[in-house]
Design an enzyme around this catalytic site. Structure first.
Site, PDB file in Angstrom:
ATOM      1  N   TRP A   1       0.806  -1.220   0.000  1.00 32.11           N
ATOM      2  CA  TRP A   1       0.000   0.000   0.000  1.00 32.11           C
ATOM      3  C   TRP A   1       0.844   1.277   0.000  1.00 32.11           C
ATOM      4  CZ3 TRP A   1       1.781   2.644   4.067  1.00 32.11           C
ATOM      5  CH2 TRP A   1       2.249   1.924   5.171  1.00 32.11           C
ATOM      6  N   ASN A   2       2.129   1.177   0.325  1.00 29.89           N
ATOM      7  CA  ASN A   2       2.848   2.440   0.573  1.00 29.89           C
ATOM      8  C   ASN A   2       3.205   3.204  -0.682  1.00 29.89           C
ATOM      9  OD1 ASN A   2       4.756   0.524  -0.107  1.00 29.89           O
ATOM     10  ND2 ASN A   2       6.319   1.363   1.227  1.00 29.89           N
TER      11      ASN A   2
ATOM     12  N   LYS B   1      -2.363  -8.121  -7.946  1.00 26.94           N
ATOM     13  CA  LYS B   1      -3.228  -8.086  -6.762  1.00 26.94           C
ATOM     14  C   LYS B   1      -2.702  -6.953  -5.870  1.00 26.94           C
ATOM     15  CE  LYS B   1      -3.588  -8.802  -3.032  1.00 26.94           C
ATOM     16  NZ  LYS B   1      -3.887  -7.772  -1.977  1.00 26.94           N
ATOM     17  N   PRO B   2      -3.330  -5.785  -5.940  1.00 23.30           N
ATOM     18  CA  PRO B   2      -2.866  -4.644  -5.155  1.00 23.30           C
ATOM     19  C   PRO B   2      -3.263  -4.785  -3.687  1.00 23.30           C
ATOM     20  CG  PRO B   2      -4.832  -4.049  -6.354  1.00 23.30           C
ATOM     21  CD  PRO B   2      -4.490  -5.447  -6.770  1.00 23.30           C
ATOM     22  N   ALA B   3      -2.694  -3.956  -2.844  1.00 24.18           N
ATOM     23  CA  ALA B   3      -3.024  -3.991  -1.415  1.00 24.18           C
ATOM     24  C   ALA B   3      -4.480  -3.583  -1.213  1.00 24.18           C
ATOM     25  CB  ALA B   3      -2.103  -3.063  -0.637  1.00 24.18           C
TER      26      ALA B   3
ATOM     27  N   GLY C   1       6.517  -6.356  -0.282  1.00 33.94           N
ATOM     28  CA  GLY C   1       5.795  -6.252   0.971  1.00 33.94           C
ATOM     29  C   GLY C   1       6.679  -6.710   2.106  1.00 33.94           C
ATOM     30  N   SER C   2       6.070  -7.159   3.189  1.00 39.85           N
ATOM     31  CA  SER C   2       6.843  -7.535   4.369  1.00 39.85           C
ATOM     32  C   SER C   2       7.590  -8.849   4.157  1.00 39.85           C
ATOM     33  CB  SER C   2       5.890  -7.695   5.563  1.00 39.85           C
ATOM     34  OG  SER C   2       4.982  -8.746   5.293  1.00 39.85           O
TER      35      SER C   2
ATOM     36  N   GLU D   1      10.739  -8.208  -3.012  1.00 39.40           N
ATOM     37  CA  GLU D   1      11.200  -6.908  -2.498  1.00 39.40           C
ATOM     38  C   GLU D   1      10.583  -6.763  -1.121  1.00 39.40           C
ATOM     39  OE1 GLU D   1      13.399  -5.764  -5.917  1.00 39.40           O
ATOM     40  OE2 GLU D   1      13.310  -5.042  -3.871  1.00 39.40           O
ATOM     41  N   LEU D   2      11.390  -6.988  -0.085  1.00 39.18           N
ATOM     42  CA  LEU D   2      10.813  -7.196   1.237  1.00 39.18           C
ATOM     43  C   LEU D   2      11.166  -6.060   2.198  1.00 39.18           C
ATOM     44  CD1 LEU D   2      11.485 -11.039   1.414  1.00 39.18           C
ATOM     45  CD2 LEU D   2       9.466  -9.834   0.530  1.00 39.18           C
TER      46      LEU D   2
ATOM     47  N   CYS E   1      10.267   1.331   2.357  1.00 40.87           N
ATOM     48  CA  CYS E   1      11.150   0.206   2.656  1.00 40.87           C
ATOM     49  C   CYS E   1      12.608   0.650   2.739  1.00 40.87           C
ATOM     50  CB  CYS E   1      11.009  -0.845   1.576  1.00 40.87           C
ATOM     51  SG  CYS E   1      11.390  -0.158  -0.044  1.00 40.87           S
TER      52      CYS E   1
HETATM   53  N1  LIG Z   1      11.508  -3.877  -0.725  1.00 39.81           N
HETATM   54  C1  LIG Z   1      10.603  -3.063  -1.243  1.00 39.81           C
HETATM   55  O1  LIG Z   1      10.748  -2.561  -2.383  1.00 39.81           O
HETATM   56  C2  LIG Z   1       9.356  -2.741  -0.452  1.00 39.81           C
HETATM   57  C3  LIG Z   1       8.499  -1.783  -0.968  1.00 39.81           C
HETATM   58  C4  LIG Z   1       7.340  -1.471  -0.227  1.00 39.81           C
HETATM   59  C5  LIG Z   1       7.066  -2.107   0.990  1.00 39.81           C
HETATM   60  N2  LIG Z   1       7.933  -3.036   1.456  1.00 39.81           N
HETATM   61  C6  LIG Z   1       7.696  -3.666   2.746  1.00 39.81           C
HETATM   62  O2  LIG Z   1       6.290  -3.998   2.898  1.00 39.81           O
HETATM   63  C7  LIG Z   1       5.907  -3.845   4.276  1.00 39.81           C
HETATM   64  C8  LIG Z   1       4.711  -2.917   4.378  1.00 39.81           C
HETATM   65  O3  LIG Z   1       3.794  -3.126   3.321  1.00 39.81           O
HETATM   66  P1  LIG Z   1       2.491  -3.981   3.569  1.00 39.81           P
HETATM   67  O4  LIG Z   1       1.993  -3.757   4.955  1.00 39.81           O
HETATM   68  O5  LIG Z   1       1.549  -3.776   2.457  1.00 39.81           O
HETATM   69  O6  LIG Z   1       3.069  -5.465   3.440  1.00 39.81           O
HETATM   70  P2  LIG Z   1       2.254  -6.807   3.548  1.00 39.81           P
HETATM   71  O7  LIG Z   1       3.289  -7.841   3.364  1.00 39.81           O
HETATM   72  O8  LIG Z   1       1.372  -6.889   4.718  1.00 39.81           O
HETATM   73  O9  LIG Z   1       1.248  -6.813   2.250  1.00 39.81           O
HETATM   74  C9  LIG Z   1       1.769  -6.658   0.963  1.00 39.81           C
HETATM   75  C10 LIG Z   1       0.777  -7.277  -0.030  1.00 39.81           C
HETATM   76  O10 LIG Z   1       0.683  -8.660   0.251  1.00 39.81           O
HETATM   77  C11 LIG Z   1      -0.680  -9.052   0.417  1.00 39.81           C
HETATM   78  N3  LIG Z   1      -0.687 -10.140   1.379  1.00 39.81           N
HETATM   79  C12 LIG Z   1      -0.537 -10.066   2.728  1.00 39.81           C
HETATM   80  N4  LIG Z   1      -0.549 -11.301   3.277  1.00 39.81           N
HETATM   81  C13 LIG Z   1      -0.709 -12.181   2.230  1.00 39.81           C
HETATM   82  C14 LIG Z   1      -0.801 -13.599   2.112  1.00 39.81           C
HETATM   83  N5  LIG Z   1      -0.718 -14.396   3.182  1.00 39.81           N
HETATM   84  N6  LIG Z   1      -0.977 -14.154   0.876  1.00 39.81           N
HETATM   85  C15 LIG Z   1      -1.065 -13.361  -0.220  1.00 39.81           C
HETATM   86  N7  LIG Z   1      -0.975 -12.016  -0.187  1.00 39.81           N
HETATM   87  C16 LIG Z   1      -0.806 -11.440   1.034  1.00 39.81           C
HETATM   88  C17 LIG Z   1      -1.383  -7.793   0.872  1.00 39.81           C
HETATM   89  O11 LIG Z   1      -2.764  -7.860   0.547  1.00 39.81           O
HETATM   90  C18 LIG Z   1      -0.658  -6.736   0.042  1.00 39.81           C
HETATM   91  O12 LIG Z   1      -1.197  -6.708  -1.265  1.00 39.81           O
HETATM   92  C19 LIG Z   1       7.119  -3.280   4.976  1.00 39.81           C
HETATM   93  O13 LIG Z   1       7.842  -4.326   5.589  1.00 39.81           O
HETATM   94  C20 LIG Z   1       7.964  -2.688   3.850  1.00 39.81           C
HETATM   95  O14 LIG Z   1       9.342  -2.636   4.178  1.00 39.81           O
HETATM   96  C21 LIG Z   1       9.090  -3.364   0.762  1.00 39.81           C
HETATM   97  O1  LIG Z   2       8.886   1.411  -0.131  1.00 37.88           O
HETATM   98  C1  LIG Z   2       9.511   0.967  -1.046  1.00 37.88           C
HETATM   99  C2  LIG Z   2       9.777   1.732  -2.293  1.00 37.88           C
HETATM  100  O2  LIG Z   2      10.536   0.899  -3.127  1.00 37.88           O
HETATM  101  C3  LIG Z   2      10.444   3.017  -1.956  1.00 37.88           C
HETATM  102  S1  LIG Z   2      11.041   3.892  -3.333  1.00 37.88           S
HETATM  103  O3  LIG Z   2       9.989   4.839  -3.731  1.00 37.88           O
HETATM  104  O4  LIG Z   2      11.328   2.934  -4.423  1.00 37.88           O
HETATM  105  O5  LIG Z   2      12.245   4.581  -2.856  1.00 37.88           O
END
Ligand SMILES: NC(=O)c1ccc[n+]([C@@H]2O[C@H](COP(=O)([O-])OP(=O)(O)OC[C@H]3O[C@@H](n4cnc5c(N)ncnc54)[C@H](O)[C@@H]3O)[C@@H](O)[C@H]2O)c1
Ligand SMILES: O=C[C@H](O)CS(=O)(=O)O
Length: 498
Positions: A162-163, A186-188, A242-243, A264-265, A298
């Site tokens: 979502w961020n 599949k978006p957030a 995501g996480s 990308e975690l 992230c």
């Molecule tokens: N490395 C990167 O480029 C990057 C970029 C953005 C965010 N993040 C990380 O993401 C985290 C925050 O974002 P968030 O809260 O949306 O992450 P999240 O992992 O909770 O959710 C991300 C996506 O995964 C889906 N999802 C969640 N649980 C799932 C499951 N069990 N099966 C299938 N899909 C599932 C969610 O609906 C959402 O679309 C932070 O840890 C951040 O560091 C990393």
């Molecule tokens: O949160 C993760 C994004 O990848 C940050 S950035 O906009 O790419 O710097």
């Protein structure tokens, strides 16, 4: 159902207000609805289609059916469609920014910047699409020739956070489409509106039905859709942002079908400031690396390590600048920091600050919720600076994902590097010094996928973005981002000796 956009959204193009899912080239209402809330107020913003497993299977079937014709398109034809999509996204910047700010909370200025950043991946991969080159390799057998072909991997799934509701989608979808792959997104659940507006613009650009699909669902529904996408042998690639916790789950779910993964975690970026650094530049870099998107990125600096000689000057200056940041609803002009995404995020930030203060940290500014003047509701937290932080505190070990800058002190370069690397994460890291020898020693020694030297802003489409250790697998952006969506095929031509 939300047939029309809220008037206060002030969309110039109401056609970008989409609340149904998009699959097989059509808008689908799904089996139910889920609510999208505005982080700035907590109020309902929209009711969006909640899809189930049957629709996920239908999207996979549509993508599979679309793949042969899509891969058969010339690279130039794919590039032209991506270029058209880029131009449509750019032309819709203001509307996309308003949608994004409403559903994610970020200030309009940051939302506009994200549209430009996200669109730059579409532009970049429109260009890269025509530079997928194979190889010929000199054979040791004169009767043979060695060819290496690069071919699209197949149906790709993208699960995004979502961020960055727009850029995290285009950073995956653009290279996949450029390579000749159909995509299921599949978006957030917190931010589906921006993704659906992107689908509307892709449809206007002329992408064939089934080439780009967007499945929407709430939290539990997302888990169910994820299971279908991970389990399907027709899906050959899963790109997840995501996480780390969810990344592990998805990787395990993909194991039975041996999918290619791009992960990308989470991050826990260290920010190192040495005595010889330019103080003002380091503070400006710290503000950018810490408080962008209210600390919800992230690559945000999650922990600061400042050398003895510059420590007090740095923390005081950073606190002065952080305290001056204007906090409020993202759609209010001039606001520099919006709300956190939800109440749980706010509670996590509060718990990290409370833990640090209980451990003896010194609060220099912030450390509390704020309620913007003339505004009700929302999840706002003051930009915060904590001094005298120790490694025992949660804010140095866990990703805060909020506007909190914990500042630790160090004596030597070796000590700083060891502290910076003492994490299971390794996405981004930052170092401020004007000693070129130290720049190279520290950049080479940091266990991260990205290093910012004397800058707090590192992300750009031309560069390979990704982490090491438990921050992920693979790279997005640059030419490397295209390779993620290609398979390499070795062709051995024999019997050529006449
Ligand atoms: N490395 C990167 O480029 C990057 C970029 C953005 C965010 N993040 C990380 O993401 C985290 C925050 O974002 P968030 O809260 O949306 O992450 P999240 O992992 O909770 O959710 C991300 C996506 O995964 C889906 N999802 C969640 N649980 C799932 C499951 N069990 N099966 C299938 N899909 C599932 C969610 O609906 C959402 O679309 C932070 O840890 C951040 O560091 C990393
Ligand atoms: O949160 C993760 C994004 O990848 C940050 S950035 O906009 O790419 O710097």
């Amino acid at each position: 159902m939300s047939p029309t956009p809220p008037p206060d959204l002030q969309l110039a193009d109401a056609g970008l207000w989409r609340c149904n899912a998009f699959l097989a080239g059509a808008w689908q209402a799904g089996t139910g609805r889920f609510t999208v809330h505005a982080p700035a107020s907590g109020e309902t913003l929209a009711e969006v289609a909640a899809l189930g497993e049957a629709e996920a299977q239908a999207a996979i079937a549509a993508a599979e059916a679309a793949w042969p014709a899509w891969r058969a398109q010339t690279a130039k034809a794919r590039a032209a469609l991506l270029q058209r999509w880029f131009l449509l996204i750019t032309a819709a910047t203001e509307d996309l920014a308003r949608l994004m700010s409403a559903e994610q909370g970020k200030p309009l200025a940051e939302a506009r910047a994200e549209v430009g950043y996200g669109a730059s991946f579409v532009e970049w991969f429109a260009e890269e699409a025509r530079r997928v080159h194979g190889e010929t390799i000199p054979a040791t057998d004169p009767s043979k020739r060695i060819l290496v072909l690069k071919q699209p991997i197949g149906v790709c799934a993208a699960i995004t956070p979502w961020n960055f509701p727009l850029a995290m989608i285009t950073r995956k979808v653009a290279p996949a489409l450029a390579a000749g792959c159909p995509v299921i997104i599949k978006p957030a659940e917190q931010t589906p509106l921006t993704a659906l507006a992107l689908a509307e613009l892709a449809q206007r650009a002329g992408f064939p039905p089934g080439v780009l699909n967007v499945l929407t669902a709430d939290g539990p529904g997302s888990i169910a859709l994820g299971r279908v996408l991970c389990a399907s042998p027709a899906v050959r690639h899963l790109s997840f942002t995501g996480s780390t916790e969810v990344g592990r789950i998805l990787a395990a779910q993909c194991a039975p079908t041996v999918k290619k993964l791009a992960l990308e975690l989470g991050g826990n970026a260290p920010f190192l400031v040495f005595d010889d650094a330019d103080l003002e530049a380091a503070v400006e870099g710290a503000l950018a690396a810490k408080y962008r998107n209210a600390g919800q990125t992230c690559v945000c600096a999650n922990r600061f390590y400042v050398q003895d000689g510059i420590y007090e000057a740095f923390v005081q200056r950073l606190a002065e600048k952080a305290a001056a940041l204007r906090v409020g609803p993202g759609t209010r002009e001039g606001v520099q920091q919006g709300p956190l995404i939800d109440a749980a995020a706010l509670a996590k930030v509060e718990s990290h600050v409370a833990d640090a203060l209980a451990g003896g940290a010194r609060l220099l500014t912030g450390g509390r919720r704020v309620q913007p003047a003339d505004h009700a509701g929302g999840h706002f937290y003051a930009p915060t600076v904590l001094a005298d932080v120790t490694p025992a505190m949660r804010c140095t070990r866990e990703e805060t994902f909020g506007p909190v800058a914990p500042v630790l002190r160090f004596h030597t370069e070796a000590e700083a590097l060891a502290a910076a690397n003492a994490s299971e994460f390794g996405l981004a890291a930052y170092v401020y010094t004007r000693d070129i020898g130290r720049v190279m020693r520290v950049s080479e020694g940091l266990e991260s996928g990205i290093v910012g030297v004397n800058t707090g802003i590192i992300s750009t489409a031309e560069a390979p973005f990704g982490g090491v250790k438990q921050s992920g697998l693979g790279r997005e952006g640059s030419h490397h981002g295209l390779d993620e969506y290609l398979e390499m095929k070795y062709v051995c031509l024999g019997g050529l000796d006449g």
